[in-house]
Write an enzyme that holds these catalytic residues in place. Structure first.
Site, PDB file in Angstrom:
ATOM      1  CB  THR A  30     -29.025  55.074  35.672  1.00  0.00           C
ATOM      2  OG1 THR A  30     -28.658  54.173  36.740  1.00  0.00           O
ATOM      3  CG2 THR A  30     -28.093  54.833  34.497  1.00  0.00           C
ATOM      4  CD  GLU A  31     -32.695  57.359  31.638  1.00  0.00           C
ATOM      5  OE1 GLU A  31     -32.288  58.399  31.079  1.00  0.00           O
ATOM      6  OE2 GLU A  31     -32.841  56.283  31.041  1.00  0.00           O
ATOM      7  CB  SER A  32     -32.327  62.577  35.994  1.00  0.00           C
ATOM      8  OG  SER A  32     -33.001  62.054  37.136  1.00  0.00           O
TER       9      SER A  32
END
Length: 153
Positions: A30-32
């Site tokens: 989700t972050e990267s």
């Protein structure tokens, strides 16, 4: 399909920090999307750790001073992100919604929204609400698709 890289580090950090490895993978996704990058806010690496959060982690862990560039190292980044996730889960009494909301929007905001009692309907930012939903959704996908790689039963 979902990408998965660094599963050895994820498994090791999950075991060391008593975390669900699928949750760590879902946060990284989700972050990267498993790409090393730096955000417009200066968040670094796979788990998108800001310099401020890294300093907070240093303070909480009693760690030694690190160099910002170290956050580009997947091992260090996942170690830091996992430490912070474990800390947030403890701070919010195991409430994953609150911990993930704090990972995204900060502890101050989560305290304003209800702290350990937070449920996803109480999240004040649409972006953070979507973030929490995506992480929880992707965690199921990682469990379904990568159970063996992540060392899940």
């Amino acid at each position: 399909t979902l990408p998965l890289r660094h599963d050895d580090i994820i498994r090791q950090q999950a075991a060391e920090k008593d975390l669900d490895p699928a949750l760590i993978a879902a946060v990284i996704y989700t972050e990267s999307r498993f790409q090393d990058q730096t955000s417009h806010a200066g968040a670094r690496g796979l788990m998108q750790i800001t310099p401020e959060t890294a300093e907070r982690i240093e303070e909480l862990s009693g760690g030694t001073t690190f160099v910002l560039e170290d956050l580009a190292n997947p091992d260090i980044n996942i170690r830091y992100g996992s430490f912070y996730l474990r800390y947030l889960l403890e701070r919010y009494g195991g409430n994953e919604v609150a911990a993930l909301a704090a990972y995204n929007a900060g502890e101050t905001r989560v305290s304003e929204w209800g702290g350990a009692q937070l449920d996803s309907d109480d999240i004040g930012f649409e972006e953070t609400h979507s973030y929490v939903e995506e992480v929880l959704d992707k965690r199921e996908d990682y469990r379904d698709n990568y159970a063996e790689d992540l060392g899940l039963p």
